[in-house]
Design a protein around this motif. Structure first.
Motif, PDB file in Angstrom:
ATOM      1  N   ASN A  89      -5.551  -5.199   8.950  1.00 20.69           N
ATOM      2  CA  ASN A  89      -5.194  -4.505  10.185  1.00 20.69           C
ATOM      3  C   ASN A  89      -3.945  -3.644  10.019  1.00 20.69           C
ATOM      4  N   GLU A  90      -2.989  -4.150   9.271  1.00 16.39           N
ATOM      5  CA  GLU A  90      -1.764  -3.376   9.059  1.00 16.39           C
ATOM      6  C   GLU A  90      -2.036  -2.081   8.306  1.00 16.39           C
ATOM      7  N   SER A  91      -3.121  -2.070   7.557  1.00 19.33           N
ATOM      8  CA  SER A  91      -3.434  -0.880   6.763  1.00 19.33           C
ATOM      9  C   SER A  91      -3.884   0.295   7.612  1.00 19.33           C
ATOM     10  N   GLY A  92      -4.314   0.012   8.849  1.00 24.47           N
ATOM     11  CA  GLY A  92      -4.818   1.088   9.697  1.00 24.47           C
ATOM     12  C   GLY A  92      -6.219   1.534   9.332  1.00 24.47           C
ATOM     13  N   LEU A  93      -6.868   0.790   8.426  1.00 25.11           N
ATOM     14  CA  LEU A  93      -8.199   1.219   7.977  1.00 25.11           C
ATOM     15  C   LEU A  93      -9.276   1.022   9.045  1.00 25.11           C
ATOM     16  N   MET A  94      -9.013   0.101   9.975  1.00 24.17           N
ATOM     17  CA  MET A  94     -10.071  -0.238  10.932  1.00 24.17           C
ATOM     18  C   MET A  94     -10.586   1.000  11.660  1.00 24.17           C
ATOM     19  N   ALA A  95      -9.677   1.863  12.072  1.00 21.52           N
ATOM     20  CA  ALA A  95     -10.065   3.023  12.887  1.00 21.52           C
ATOM     21  C   ALA A  95     -10.038   4.312  12.067  1.00 21.52           C
ATOM     22  N   ALA A  96     -10.051   4.173  10.766  1.00 20.07           N
ATOM     23  CA  ALA A  96      -9.793   5.334   9.892  1.00 20.07           C
ATOM     24  C   ALA A  96     -10.559   6.592  10.291  1.00 20.07           C
TER      25      ALA A  96
ATOM     26  N   PHE B 122     -10.015  -1.498  17.414  1.00 17.73           N
ATOM     27  CA  PHE B 122      -9.607  -0.486  16.427  1.00 17.73           C
ATOM     28  C   PHE B 122      -8.189  -0.750  15.916  1.00 17.73           C
ATOM     29  N   GLU B 123      -7.394  -1.350  16.774  1.00  4.84           N
ATOM     30  CA  GLU B 123      -6.010  -1.636  16.365  1.00  4.84           C
ATOM     31  C   GLU B 123      -5.881  -3.004  15.706  1.00  4.84           C
ATOM     32  N   GLY B 124      -6.992  -3.704  15.621  1.00  5.50           N
ATOM     33  CA  GLY B 124      -6.958  -4.998  14.946  1.00  5.50           C
ATOM     34  C   GLY B 124      -6.315  -6.096  15.754  1.00  5.50           C
ATOM     35  N   ARG B 125      -6.104  -5.850  17.056  1.00  7.98           N
ATOM     36  CA  ARG B 125      -5.528  -6.909  17.887  1.00  7.98           C
ATOM     37  C   ARG B 125      -6.591  -7.892  18.373  1.00  7.98           C
ATOM     38  N   THR B 126      -7.785  -7.361  18.581  1.00  8.83           N
ATOM     39  CA  THR B 126      -8.878  -8.219  19.049  1.00  8.83           C
ATOM     40  C   THR B 126     -10.027  -8.190  18.046  1.00  8.83           C
ATOM     41  N   PHE B 127     -10.929  -9.146  18.207  1.00  5.59           N
ATOM     42  CA  PHE B 127     -12.103  -9.226  17.329  1.00  5.59           C
ATOM     43  C   PHE B 127     -13.363  -8.963  18.152  1.00  5.59           C
TER      44      PHE B 127
ATOM     45  N   LEU C  22      -8.346   5.214  -0.653  1.00  5.79           N
ATOM     46  CA  LEU C  22      -9.103   4.390  -1.606  1.00  5.79           C
ATOM     47  C   LEU C  22      -8.171   3.503  -2.435  1.00  5.79           C
ATOM     48  N   ASP C  23      -7.040   4.074  -2.835  1.00  7.57           N
ATOM     49  CA  ASP C  23      -6.051   3.276  -3.582  1.00  7.57           C
ATOM     50  C   ASP C  23      -5.606   2.065  -2.768  1.00  7.57           C
ATOM     51  N   LEU C  24      -5.282   2.350  -1.508  1.00  9.33           N
ATOM     52  CA  LEU C  24      -4.814   1.298  -0.617  1.00  9.33           C
ATOM     53  C   LEU C  24      -5.894   0.233  -0.419  1.00  9.33           C
ATOM     54  N   SER C  25      -7.107   0.691  -0.205  1.00  7.41           N
ATOM     55  CA  SER C  25      -8.220  -0.239   0.032  1.00  7.41           C
ATOM     56  C   SER C  25      -8.433  -1.145  -1.169  1.00  7.41           C
ATOM     57  N   GLU C  26      -8.447  -0.532  -2.333  1.00  7.22           N
ATOM     58  CA  GLU C  26      -8.668  -1.295  -3.555  1.00  7.22           C
ATOM     59  C   GLU C  26      -7.580  -2.347  -3.729  1.00  7.22           C
ATOM     60  N   LYS C  27      -6.351  -1.929  -3.443  1.00  6.86           N
ATOM     61  CA  LYS C  27      -5.205  -2.818  -3.625  1.00  6.86           C
ATOM     62  C   LYS C  27      -5.248  -4.006  -2.650  1.00  6.86           C
ATOM     63  N   ILE C  28      -5.467  -3.727  -1.393  1.00  9.39           N
ATOM     64  CA  ILE C  28      -5.500  -4.821  -0.408  1.00  9.39           C
ATOM     65  C   ILE C  28      -6.685  -5.750  -0.677  1.00  9.39           C
TER      66      ILE C  28
ATOM     67  N   VAL D  98     -15.829   8.314   3.510  1.00  3.89           N
ATOM     68  CA  VAL D  98     -14.649   7.775   2.834  1.00  3.89           C
ATOM     69  C   VAL D  98     -14.307   6.400   3.418  1.00  3.89           C
ATOM     70  N   GLU D  99     -14.465   6.280   4.720  1.00  2.00           N
ATOM     71  CA  GLU D  99     -14.218   4.987   5.366  1.00  2.00           C
ATOM     72  C   GLU D  99     -15.133   3.908   4.766  1.00  2.00           C
ATOM     73  N   ILE D 100     -16.392   4.272   4.578  1.00  2.00           N
ATOM     74  CA  ILE D 100     -17.353   3.306   4.030  1.00  2.00           C
ATOM     75  C   ILE D 100     -17.068   3.036   2.548  1.00  2.00           C
ATOM     76  N   ALA D 101     -16.664   4.065   1.832  1.00  2.00           N
ATOM     77  CA  ALA D 101     -16.249   3.848   0.431  1.00  2.00           C
ATOM     78  C   ALA D 101     -15.086   2.866   0.390  1.00  2.00           C
ATOM     79  N   SER D 102     -14.184   3.023   1.323  1.00  2.00           N
ATOM     80  CA  SER D 102     -13.044   2.103   1.418  1.00  2.00           C
ATOM     81  C   SER D 102     -13.531   0.675   1.659  1.00  2.00           C
ATOM     82  N   MET D 103     -14.493   0.534   2.567  1.00  2.00           N
ATOM     83  CA  MET D 103     -15.012  -0.805   2.877  1.00  2.00           C
ATOM     84  C   MET D 103     -15.673  -1.459   1.667  1.00  2.00           C
TER      85      MET D 103
END
Lengths: 624, 624
Positions: free
Chosen positions: B82-89, B150-155, B38-44, B104-109
């Motif tokens: 993508n660098e955060s790794g949140l996509m596939a959390a 999931f790795e953020g390489r593709t959309f 959550l800290d990371l999500s808020e910050k980014i 928690v993933e959705i709270a992050s979003m």
């Protein structure tokens, strides 16, 4: 489309506007002259205003530091309006008018609001400005400053708000000091005959039409405070006076000079919508355009010192009902567009006994019940709002040219209904525009279709000319209690008459009963709100009261329209109309809609008012 | 601001999210790991998304006929995400995940939606797309097409609507025919191991993220119909299949080639808001980028033939709750901004016993009751919507990692609540944004402040991923009656438990009683609606039912939150928070607000449903 037909229905089947021609003032008019004015209005609005509506959205006013540039088409639309002679339609011949009843003048304006609300704002403001000078000015002020507006040669503004004082007019800081210096310019601006002369200094915010190059001049009506002997102004609104401040200086004889008054544009506001109306921050008297070597905008007192707000309310009240009608007509524009779309757009299928038949062609979406619901709500708002707007206009007619008690009651009723006429369309026609978007789906959300602009334009209407919150306070804090509740009694009397009539009409008795209950609830709630005599408690839920009051008034309007439709059916009044029987049937169905879907909403709003619910009032800042 | 604190309150004081760590799947997690995410999500979100929100509004995507250009900052924000790794959390390690609970993933979003909903739409769609492939794809399809997402390489995108068929999916005209030709390109695109290969032809409208230059590839999930032996597709939705259609061709081994698949951008949609998300009309298989000399976009069947809609509903349901949360967080953003403004902006004075004291300084507008009301409503919507969003996420956790009956009930409840989670915030957070504008007054209507953009952005949410009308039909036509009404029973059971608990708590017993009545009314209305068994009658007022149902669910949520706040007060759980006692007091006051001001609205909505009011259903086109 049904706008014109509905105007005719409202004017003749409902309001019996022809009967106004029996009054001396309108003796030279008849239905034919009304028709000519409405035909002309519809034509100019459709041909000269409507095509510019998107253009004024995408080409905002620009300021290069010296000059404000509007799309050149704006001036062309203004010229078309001015040439029509509509600006002064309801006025005397002495200012270029033709003594038309106000209700017809306002019906005429409805076409312009619908075609382009932000272009129509210029004549609306100019007319209101000129009317105010007409009501409070000296003959000379009228001749010099109002006539140009009525003739479309000059433009008018209203300058109330300041950056530090939006709704709180008692805090305006603009100062006006007597201008005692001699006229050293040689151009004769020291025109004492134009009224007591002052120099104004201060900043005015949100000034629509505040700066542009159209017309011969801009006539600002400016609220400011005159310092007393001790150098301080009288605190509160009592210290406010009203001044005429021309953009270009005017000679005593009335001729407009080339010299700028000390009024400078500080900047343009970039709005979410309503972009066709230039909106400005003006600096008065900062010395950018010194007059006679001195900073200070030259202004002429209009009305008495300290009665500025009272005078300005002539303009404010007119602007409030106008804002309401503008909101309504945006709702109408969205209604018409989404109705047309719903008739054309095929999508989905009807559910049959055995499910959907996928081999059948898709049906137009107007056949889907939820689309009909969204159209019905828009119709209830747009036509109901228009009816309310015309009713208010006719009340002004009755106040001004009616006699005795009728005139007095009309005045009271108009005062009471003004906050409703302003707020109800502002809130609900916004919702109507949202429904128009919804009917168009994704397309409605794109800028390829006009409905998203209507929705954006409309959002201003709950803000300007007194916010929604201010209207609620005005209604519950002042209007329903003034003169011992006399205005409310007049309304109750009128509503009761309608209930009486409708109670005996097949299909309307249930509505009459529902309206009687609603009226009773509104009355009881008003009493309950004020039962402790503590204004913080009474007014804690002024906005929900405004909402409930508005819905009750509209239910009354719709019952009135249903009665008029029934009478017209019985008389065969629309039998030869190409719109067919559906036209009157639609009015009745919309009344049904309003009583089924809308009026029941009042209970939730009234509940908090009658309980004097203090949940919000008592919430502390650190609870949020 | 209170967003993060409220997330903590919802996760720990209410949902007891830590208890999920007792499940095997989340065994490596604990409150500390949640906090870190959550800290990371808020910050980014705060640093990389929020500053771009206005920029993406003023710099719309552009198309020069060849390339779509987004502001370069869009790709920078995506890289940060993508660098955060949140996509596939919440996913397995095999696709780069960390097995975080969905809640928690959705709270992050929520932080990303609040910072910029239209930027957050890219990861939202990409994740939903990858989740769908994960749920229905072969291991090879997952490896090649989901993992990149999931790795953020593709959309990823979802391609459902077509210009002639918006909400009516049974009418989609895109065709998929088996691709039997050999691979003459030499690049190995004929990757049968990627699934049964087809060629698709058709047009897809409203495709978000449909064309841009970000990432290594775009993975389209496309609904299309496979013609049968007679050359015709199966009519209705049963004939629909789902296909993976990569923008650039992919080799059997999974490597992405430089060769464009036959998917061409036909145009961009220019929206009223939400402009940071590029929205497109795509032509599949028109031959602009022929593959192996032939027109037809190469696609791989995912799931079984004819089960395309079922598979797509994995994505649709996720998108619907996401749209709801996005709407909520726009509401939250407006709430926070207008709250801050209301604390800073001085205007007006308090009414004292002897009137207003004009010598006193002006008060901050948060001290005005109507401003508090507008803040309170926003708070009820924003925090209530967030609570509902997290509840739905936790139901997904319970469905996926809970056991036996608990899992089954969670699944049913989630199905039932999905139309509410989508529609309620879409409607009411729009209203919240309007109130944020209102609090800022004229300033709120200018583009110098962010609130008008939130309001414009939010207007999309009642349209995309199933319109408001569709949600109503889904709820009343399907969800409340499915499995013999079992889902509705599960909800009633849960609500009754809450009522039971709250009935004994001081200050909440009245609310418990009101909720019990509301629940009873909703149940009775559902029965009354279906009592004739005629779906046209039952569903004639599906939208008002949706509104009433939503308000009832939210009343339940707010009573739950009040219980959690009471418990936290008793436990001194927030005693050391810098927010002070006001934080929990605010939750209780907002519950009071909801029960006083909002819940009573359901009667008006339910009335027309239970009467099976056909005013709208029976209205004829020529009545409008």
């Amino acid at each position: 489309m049904t706008h014109r037909a509905t105007v005719d229905f409202l004017l003749y089947d409902w309001l019996k506007a022809e009967s106004l021609c029996q009054r001396e003032r309108h003796a030279e008019h008849n239905r034919e002259t009304f028709t000519a004015v409405l035909d002309l209005s519809e034509k100019i609005a459709q041909e000269q205003f409507a095509p510019l509506n998107r253009l004024t959205d995408t080409h905002e006013p620009e300021f290069d530091g010296v000059t404000v540039t509007l799309p050149k088409e704006t001036a062309m639309a203004m010229a078309a309006f001015n040439e029509s002679g509509l600006m002064a339609a309801s006025k005397d011949e002495s200012v270029g008018g033709m003594r038309l009843p106000t209700v017809v003048e306002i019906a005429s304006m409805s076409f312009f609001y619908k075609a382009s609300v932000s272009l129509a704002a210029y004549p609306m403001l100019t007319r209101g400005n000129a009317n105010t000078i007409l009501a409070h000015g000296t003959p000379k002020q009228i001749e010099v400053f109002a006539k140009g507006g009525f003739e479309g040669r000059t433009f008018g503004t209203m300058c109330l708000s300041e950056p530090q004082a939006g709704s709180s007019l008692s805090d305006i800081a603009t100062r006006a000091v007597p201008d005692v210096a001699g006229d050293g310019t040689g151009i004769g601006w020291q025109a004492d005959s134009l009224g007591p002369r002052y120099r104004l200094k201060g900043n005015k915010m949100w000034i629509s039409g505040g700066e542009h190059e159209m017309g011969e001049n801009i006539v600002h009506l400016v609220l400011a405070k005159i310092p007393q002997a001790d150098g301080k102004p009288v605190p509160g609104v009592k210290g406010i006076s009203l001044f005429i401040v021309p953009r270009k200086l005017v000679k005593a004889g009335g001729s407009i000079t080339a010299q700028r008054n000390d009024v400078a544009l500080a900047g343009l506001n970039h709005k979410c919508g309503y972009r066709g109306t230039v909106n400005t921050l003006l600096n008065f008297g900062e010395g950018k355009f010194p007059v006679n070597g001195e900073a200070g905008a030259v202004g002429y007192l209009i009305g008495k010192e300290g009665e500025g707000l009272k005078c300005m309310f002539t303009l404010m009240n007119e602007a409030r009902t106008s804002v309401g009608l503008g909101a309504t007509m945006l709702g109408y524009a969205g209604y018409e567009y989404s109705l047309d779309y719903a008739k054309q757009r095929p999508q989905g299928r009807r559910m049959g006994a055995g499910g959907k038949d996928h081999s059948a062609p898709q049906i137009p979406i107007i056949e889907h019940t939820d689309v009909k619901r969204m159209l019905m709500m828009q119709k209830a708002i747009a036509e109901g709002g228009l009816a309310l707007g015309l009713l208010c206009a006719q009340l002004l007619d009755d106040e001004q040219t009616g006699t005795g008690e009728e005139a007095e009651k009309a005045g009271l009723l108009l005062e009471l209904l003004t906050p409703v006429a302003k707020s109800w369309p502002s809130e609900w026609a916004q919702e109507a525009n949202s429904l128009a978007i919804q009917i168009l789906g994704g397309y409605g959300y794109t800028r390829d279709y006009p409905v998203e602009q209507y929705w954006r334009d409309n959002r201003l209407n709950m803000i300007h000319e007194g916010t929604h919150g201010i209207q609620g306070l005005d209604l519950l804090g002042r209007k329903v209690v003034m003169n011992g509740g006399k205005a409310l009694s007049v309304l109750a009397e009128r509503i009761s008459e309608t209930i009486q009539k409708a109670g005996h009409v097949e299909g309307l008795a249930g509505h009459a009963n529902a309206l009687a209950q609603a009226l009773q609830k509104v009355g009881a709630t008003t009493k309950a709100a004020w039962s402790t005599g503590v204004s913080e408690e009474a007014l804690a839920n002024a906005t929900p009261f405004l909402q409930a009051f508005g819905h009750t008034v509209l239910a009354w309007v719709w019952l009135e329209l249903a009665l008029a439709a029934k009478a017209a059916q019985a008389a065969g009044a629309w039998d030869r109309s190409p719109l067919g029987a559906g036209f009157l049937q639609g009015k009745l169905a919309t009344a049904d809609y309003f009583f089924s879907y809308e009026l029941p909403k009042i209970d939730a709003w009234l509940g908090v008012v009658s309980r004097r619910d203090l949940t919000c009032a008592q919430a502390q800042a650190d609870w949020f």
